[in-house]
Scaffold this motif. Structure first.
Motif, PDB file in Angstrom:
ATOM      1  N   ILE A 277     -32.685 -17.205 -40.924  1.00  0.00           N
ATOM      2  CA  ILE A 277     -32.908 -18.604 -40.633  1.00  0.00           C
ATOM      3  C   ILE A 277     -34.394 -17.507 -41.805  1.00  0.00           C
ATOM      4  O   ILE A 277     -35.045 -18.370 -41.786  1.00  0.00           O
ATOM      5  CB  ILE A 277     -32.813 -18.690 -39.680  1.00  0.00           C
ATOM      6  N   ALA A 278     -34.727 -16.226 -41.454  1.00  0.00           N
ATOM      7  CA  ALA A 278     -35.861 -16.077 -41.034  1.00  0.00           C
ATOM      8  C   ALA A 278     -36.239 -16.201 -43.221  1.00  0.00           C
ATOM      9  O   ALA A 278     -37.489 -15.778 -43.276  1.00  0.00           O
ATOM     10  CB  ALA A 278     -36.283 -14.699 -40.823  1.00  0.00           C
ATOM     11  N   THR A 279     -34.943 -15.740 -43.506  1.00  0.00           N
ATOM     12  CA  THR A 279     -35.185 -15.310 -44.919  1.00  0.00           C
ATOM     13  C   THR A 279     -34.807 -16.106 -45.831  1.00  0.00           C
ATOM     14  O   THR A 279     -34.868 -16.511 -46.891  1.00  0.00           O
ATOM     15  CB  THR A 279     -34.052 -14.358 -45.338  1.00  0.00           C
ATOM     16  N   GLY A 280     -34.451 -17.592 -45.452  1.00  0.00           N
ATOM     17  CA  GLY A 280     -33.885 -18.531 -45.749  1.00  0.00           C
ATOM     18  C   GLY A 280     -32.551 -18.920 -46.893  1.00  0.00           C
ATOM     19  O   GLY A 280     -32.132 -19.381 -47.222  1.00  0.00           O
ATOM     20  N   ALA A 281     -32.344 -17.683 -46.323  1.00  0.00           N
ATOM     21  CA  ALA A 281     -30.576 -17.810 -46.479  1.00  0.00           C
ATOM     22  C   ALA A 281     -30.047 -19.123 -45.617  1.00  0.00           C
ATOM     23  O   ALA A 281     -28.962 -19.310 -46.911  1.00  0.00           O
ATOM     24  CB  ALA A 281     -29.994 -16.647 -46.012  1.00  0.00           C
ATOM     25  N   LEU A 282     -30.835 -19.793 -45.016  1.00  0.00           N
ATOM     26  CA  LEU A 282     -29.537 -21.269 -44.488  1.00  0.00           C
ATOM     27  C   LEU A 282     -30.599 -21.418 -44.232  1.00  0.00           C
ATOM     28  O   LEU A 282     -31.755 -20.754 -43.148  1.00  0.00           O
ATOM     29  CB  LEU A 282     -28.778 -20.198 -43.332  1.00  0.00           C
ATOM     30  N   THR A 283     -30.427 -22.692 -43.748  1.00  0.00           N
ATOM     31  CA  THR A 283     -31.816 -23.526 -43.000  1.00  0.00           C
ATOM     32  C   THR A 283     -31.529 -23.419 -41.410  1.00  0.00           C
ATOM     33  O   THR A 283     -30.036 -23.186 -40.846  1.00  0.00           O
ATOM     34  CB  THR A 283     -31.397 -25.660 -43.680  1.00  0.00           C
ATOM     35  N   PRO A 284     -32.247 -23.683 -40.348  1.00  0.00           N
ATOM     36  CA  PRO A 284     -31.868 -23.262 -39.379  1.00  0.00           C
ATOM     37  C   PRO A 284     -30.775 -24.535 -38.669  1.00  0.00           C
ATOM     38  O   PRO A 284     -29.968 -23.954 -38.053  1.00  0.00           O
ATOM     39  CB  PRO A 284     -33.402 -23.295 -38.676  1.00  0.00           C
ATOM     40  N   LYS A 285     -30.617 -24.860 -39.066  1.00  0.00           N
ATOM     41  CA  LYS A 285     -29.583 -26.285 -38.418  1.00  0.00           C
ATOM     42  C   LYS A 285     -28.031 -26.433 -39.222  1.00  0.00           C
ATOM     43  O   LYS A 285     -27.693 -26.174 -37.998  1.00  0.00           O
ATOM     44  CB  LYS A 285     -30.027 -27.906 -39.185  1.00  0.00           C
ATOM     45  N   VAL A 286     -28.578 -25.446 -40.627  1.00  0.00           N
ATOM     46  CA  VAL A 286     -26.802 -25.308 -40.552  1.00  0.00           C
ATOM     47  C   VAL A 286     -26.634 -24.014 -40.165  1.00  0.00           C
ATOM     48  O   VAL A 286     -25.272 -23.976 -39.679  1.00  0.00           O
ATOM     49  CB  VAL A 286     -27.238 -25.005 -42.483  1.00  0.00           C
ATOM     50  N   ALA A 287     -27.390 -22.850 -39.617  1.00  0.00           N
ATOM     51  CA  ALA A 287     -27.073 -21.775 -39.580  1.00  0.00           C
ATOM     52  C   ALA A 287     -26.742 -21.836 -38.180  1.00  0.00           C
ATOM     53  O   ALA A 287     -25.527 -21.225 -38.201  1.00  0.00           O
ATOM     54  CB  ALA A 287     -28.714 -20.591 -38.767  1.00  0.00           C
ATOM     55  N   VAL A 288     -27.181 -22.621 -37.210  1.00  0.00           N
ATOM     56  CA  VAL A 288     -26.600 -22.710 -35.590  1.00  0.00           C
ATOM     57  C   VAL A 288     -25.439 -23.701 -35.813  1.00  0.00           C
ATOM     58  O   VAL A 288     -24.331 -23.640 -34.654  1.00  0.00           O
ATOM     59  CB  VAL A 288     -27.611 -23.513 -34.680  1.00  0.00           C
ATOM     60  N   ALA A 289     -25.214 -24.578 -36.864  1.00  0.00           N
ATOM     61  CA  ALA A 289     -23.863 -25.146 -36.467  1.00  0.00           C
ATOM     62  C   ALA A 289     -22.873 -24.797 -36.928  1.00  0.00           C
ATOM     63  O   ALA A 289     -21.780 -24.045 -36.173  1.00  0.00           O
ATOM     64  CB  ALA A 289     -24.066 -26.126 -37.335  1.00  0.00           C
ATOM     65  N   LEU A 290     -23.277 -23.399 -38.370  1.00  0.00           N
ATOM     66  CA  LEU A 290     -22.365 -22.321 -38.670  1.00  0.00           C
ATOM     67  C   LEU A 290     -21.745 -21.409 -37.374  1.00  0.00           C
ATOM     68  O   LEU A 290     -20.089 -20.463 -37.364  1.00  0.00           O
ATOM     69  CB  LEU A 290     -22.792 -21.701 -39.725  1.00  0.00           C
ATOM     70  N   SER A 291     -22.886 -20.627 -36.527  1.00  0.00           N
ATOM     71  CA  SER A 291     -22.605 -20.164 -35.853  1.00  0.00           C
ATOM     72  C   SER A 291     -21.703 -20.379 -34.802  1.00  0.00           C
ATOM     73  O   SER A 291     -20.817 -20.148 -34.372  1.00  0.00           O
ATOM     74  CB  SER A 291     -23.489 -19.201 -35.313  1.00  0.00           C
ATOM     75  N   ALA A 292     -22.059 -21.624 -34.340  1.00  0.00           N
ATOM     76  CA  ALA A 292     -21.035 -21.561 -32.866  1.00  0.00           C
ATOM     77  C   ALA A 292     -19.274 -22.554 -33.451  1.00  0.00           C
ATOM     78  O   ALA A 292     -18.808 -22.085 -32.477  1.00  0.00           O
ATOM     79  CB  ALA A 292     -21.676 -23.642 -33.131  1.00  0.00           C
ATOM     80  N   VAL A 293     -18.799 -23.042 -34.614  1.00  0.00           N
ATOM     81  CA  VAL A 293     -17.853 -22.526 -35.538  1.00  0.00           C
ATOM     82  C   VAL A 293     -17.908 -21.483 -35.092  1.00  0.00           C
ATOM     83  O   VAL A 293     -16.010 -21.696 -34.563  1.00  0.00           O
ATOM     84  CB  VAL A 293     -18.010 -23.935 -36.769  1.00  0.00           C
ATOM     85  N   LEU A 294     -17.930 -20.125 -35.846  1.00  0.00           N
ATOM     86  CA  LEU A 294     -17.548 -19.322 -35.769  1.00  0.00           C
ATOM     87  C   LEU A 294     -17.351 -18.661 -34.163  1.00  0.00           C
ATOM     88  O   LEU A 294     -16.778 -18.163 -34.215  1.00  0.00           O
ATOM     89  CB  LEU A 294     -18.495 -18.544 -36.676  1.00  0.00           C
ATOM     90  N   ASN A 295     -18.039 -18.853 -33.239  1.00  0.00           N
ATOM     91  CA  ASN A 295     -17.855 -18.117 -32.130  1.00  0.00           C
ATOM     92  C   ASN A 295     -17.092 -19.271 -31.568  1.00  0.00           C
ATOM     93  O   ASN A 295     -16.078 -18.445 -30.553  1.00  0.00           O
ATOM     94  CB  ASN A 295     -19.677 -18.621 -31.525  1.00  0.00           C
ATOM     95  N   LEU A 296     -16.685 -19.943 -31.626  1.00  0.00           N
ATOM     96  CA  LEU A 296     -15.735 -21.098 -31.184  1.00  0.00           C
ATOM     97  C   LEU A 296     -13.706 -20.178 -31.318  1.00  0.00           C
ATOM     98  O   LEU A 296     -13.345 -19.908 -30.726  1.00  0.00           O
ATOM     99  CB  LEU A 296     -15.641 -22.669 -31.641  1.00  0.00           C
ATOM    100  N   VAL A 297     -14.200 -20.151 -32.852  1.00  0.00           N
ATOM    101  CA  VAL A 297     -12.929 -18.739 -33.585  1.00  0.00           C
ATOM    102  C   VAL A 297     -12.642 -18.146 -33.151  1.00  0.00           C
ATOM    103  O   VAL A 297     -11.970 -17.382 -32.357  1.00  0.00           O
ATOM    104  CB  VAL A 297     -13.022 -19.119 -35.239  1.00  0.00           C
ATOM    105  N   GLY A 298     -14.293 -17.034 -32.991  1.00  0.00           N
ATOM    106  CA  GLY A 298     -13.926 -16.311 -32.561  1.00  0.00           C
ATOM    107  C   GLY A 298     -12.829 -15.428 -31.248  1.00  0.00           C
ATOM    108  O   GLY A 298     -12.783 -14.579 -30.539  1.00  0.00           O
ATOM    109  N   ALA A 299     -13.515 -16.016 -30.278  1.00  0.00           N
ATOM    110  CA  ALA A 299     -12.799 -16.123 -28.807  1.00  0.00           C
ATOM    111  C   ALA A 299     -11.778 -16.541 -28.828  1.00  0.00           C
ATOM    112  O   ALA A 299     -11.171 -16.500 -27.154  1.00  0.00           O
ATOM    113  CB  ALA A 299     -13.538 -17.779 -28.337  1.00  0.00           C
ATOM    114  N   PHE A 300     -10.315 -16.901 -29.307  1.00  0.00           N
ATOM    115  CA  PHE A 300      -9.787 -16.595 -29.194  1.00  0.00           C
ATOM    116  C   PHE A 300      -8.642 -15.876 -30.005  1.00  0.00           C
ATOM    117  O   PHE A 300      -7.485 -15.482 -29.448  1.00  0.00           O
ATOM    118  CB  PHE A 300      -8.824 -17.607 -29.631  1.00  0.00           C
ATOM    119  N   LEU A 301      -9.522 -14.717 -30.312  1.00  0.00           N
ATOM    120  CA  LEU A 301      -9.061 -13.634 -31.257  1.00  0.00           C
ATOM    121  C   LEU A 301      -9.386 -12.416 -29.920  1.00  0.00           C
ATOM    122  O   LEU A 301      -7.932 -11.998 -30.537  1.00  0.00           O
ATOM    123  CB  LEU A 301      -9.787 -13.442 -31.917  1.00  0.00           C
ATOM    124  N   SER A 302      -8.821 -12.262 -28.969  1.00  0.00           N
ATOM    125  CA  SER A 302      -9.194 -11.249 -28.003  1.00  0.00           C
ATOM    126  C   SER A 302      -9.448 -11.217 -26.911  1.00  0.00           C
ATOM    127  O   SER A 302     -10.083 -12.143 -26.673  1.00  0.00           O
ATOM    128  CB  SER A 302      -9.892  -9.883 -28.985  1.00  0.00           C
TER     129      SER A 302
END
Length: 421
Positions: free
Chosen positions: A34-59
């Motif tokens: 977010i700080a470097t502008g690689a992702l906009t803030p809203k897209v960053a948190v949405a992407l992170s949320a989806v991947l947290n959801l997936v990661g929770a099932f891995l181990s």
């Protein structure tokens, strides 16, 4: 019926902790992007949320570690002076099968959760990227010591080997890896024009930040799974040798994903703007180092703090770049927060256990649980209302850092180019 109501309250509180864990730790993965502008803030948190959801099932290795911190069974054979085994490994501890033992354990779990939530919300209000994991462990340890005693309530060997030692070593290791990575990145790309390098590494940051989010899901969602598992054992719905039910995994995954999507903007701002003036190559090096350390530790069942790892990596990205600005004063405040997180959460957890135990008699302990729950709701509401006086959100999370105001944003940030979204 009373026991079921208590179980529902405890599970609901555990999911509330998981939610706070999500928004408190969003910055671990996405702050630099977010700080470097690689992702906009809203897209960053949405992407992170989806991947947290997936990661929770891995181990579930970390979940198993959490469930063992409060001692409910012998982990090895116990022998008397003559060498005769008097307690076998796996046998429940005496308190657990004694009258009131199940209620005692579920009260410990509940009080520990409240201690963790209150410390998480307090540090979020201060914009302090402290460890949600240590807040949870601190609360559980304090409540277990209050309820069972110092030596018999907590597996201190496990606490030392799986929590304390990783807490000390992980930020140092992450810092060193990120510093080396940053140095190499700038050395290899020294002939590339600065603008082209920044644009290229922003794309790299999208991938590395995604990996950190996935790693965070594998580690932190499991901690709440372990706590709910303990509550179910205390209620009698499961035994300590059962596996974690799917509904526990799914509900924890959804709670941490929702919290991540809400976005802990105060902590994101401190990590992304307050610690180091970061560029895209530094951000990619930091995130890659974080992902490597977190995923390795999760596989080994070590419940380390993703916050410590991410902060160590960001610091390393500043150390590894010649001439980079590192705000050591901000880093010092974080270090103080890390030192007191576990003991303060433990004290709050112990106080909550004593308050719940005051009314343990009437209504089979339900009134005590309700008293502590009411305190949790009241304090949480007060913290939220206080946060609204100086709101930090997606629109001002990247505003320039002013040390004199402790980084409190006074104006929206100027627009920055992004990788694609």
């Amino acid at each position: 019926m009373t026991e079921f109501i208590i179980l529902v309250l405890v599970v609901g509180t555990a999911l509330a902790f998981d939610f706070t864990n999500g928004f408190h730790d969003t910055g671990n993965a996405m702050a630099t992007s977010i700080a470097t502008g690689a992702l906009t803030p809203k897209v960053a948190v949405a992407l992170s949320a989806v991947l947290n959801l997936v990661g929770a099932f891995l181990s579930i290795e970390v979940a198993k570690t959490v469930a063992k911190v409060v001692k409910i069974q012998y982990t090895s054979d116990v022998k008397d002076a003559s060498g005769t085994v008097i307690h076998h490994a796996g046998e429940p501890m005496p308190f657990f099968d004694a009258p009131g033992g199940h209620h005692l354990l579920i009260t410990i779990v509940f009080a520990g959760l409240v201690g963790g939530i209150l410390w998480n919300l307090t540090t979020w209000l201060l914009g302090l990227p402290s460890s949600s994991s240590h807040a949870l462990f601190g609360g559980l340890i304090g409540a277990a010591v209050a309820g069972l005693g110092f030596s018999s309530g907590v597996d201190w060997t496990l606490v030392l080997s799986s929590i304390v030692i990783p807490a000390v070593l992980s930020p140092v290791i992450a810092c060193l890896i990120a510093a080396a990575g940053t140095f190499l990145v700038f050395a290899i790309t020294r002939r590339v024009p600065n603008g082209s390098r920044e644009r290229g590494f922003r794309w790299g940051q999208v991938g590395s930040a995604s990996l950190v989010s996935l790693a965070h899901g594998t580690g932190d969602a499991q901690k709440t799974m372990g706590v709910i598992f303990l509550a179910l054992v205390a209620h009698g719905s499961l035994t300590s040798t059962d596996s974690i039910p799917f509904w526990v995994k799914a509900s924890c995954a959804l709670a941490i994903a929702l919290g991540t999507y809400i976005g802990g903007w105060r902590v994101i701002r401190t990590l992304g703007k307050g610690l180091v003036e970061i560029s895209s190559p530094q951000g990619m090096a930091a995130e890659t180092a974080s992902a490597a350390v977190i995923m390795t530790s999760s596989h080994l069942g070590m419940a380390l703090s993703t916050t410590h790892v991410a902060t160590g990596s960001i610091l390393g990205s500043g150390v590894g770049k010649r001439g980079a600005q590192v705000r050591w004063r901000v880093a010092g405040r974080m270090a103080v927060g890390w030192l007191i997180t576990l003991p303060v959460a433990a004290i709050v957890g112990a106080i909550c256990w004593f308050l719940a135990d005051l009314l343990s008699g009437p209504a089979d302990g339900l009134l005590g649980i309700l008293l502590v729950f009411a305190i949790l709701v009241a304090v949480s509401t007060a913290i939220y209302l206080r946060s609204r006086r100086t709101p930090v959100h997606a629109g001002n999370v990247n505003a320039e850092w002013d040390e004199s105001s402790n980084g409190t944003p006074t104006a929206p940030a100027a627009d920055r180019p992004t990788a694609s979204v």
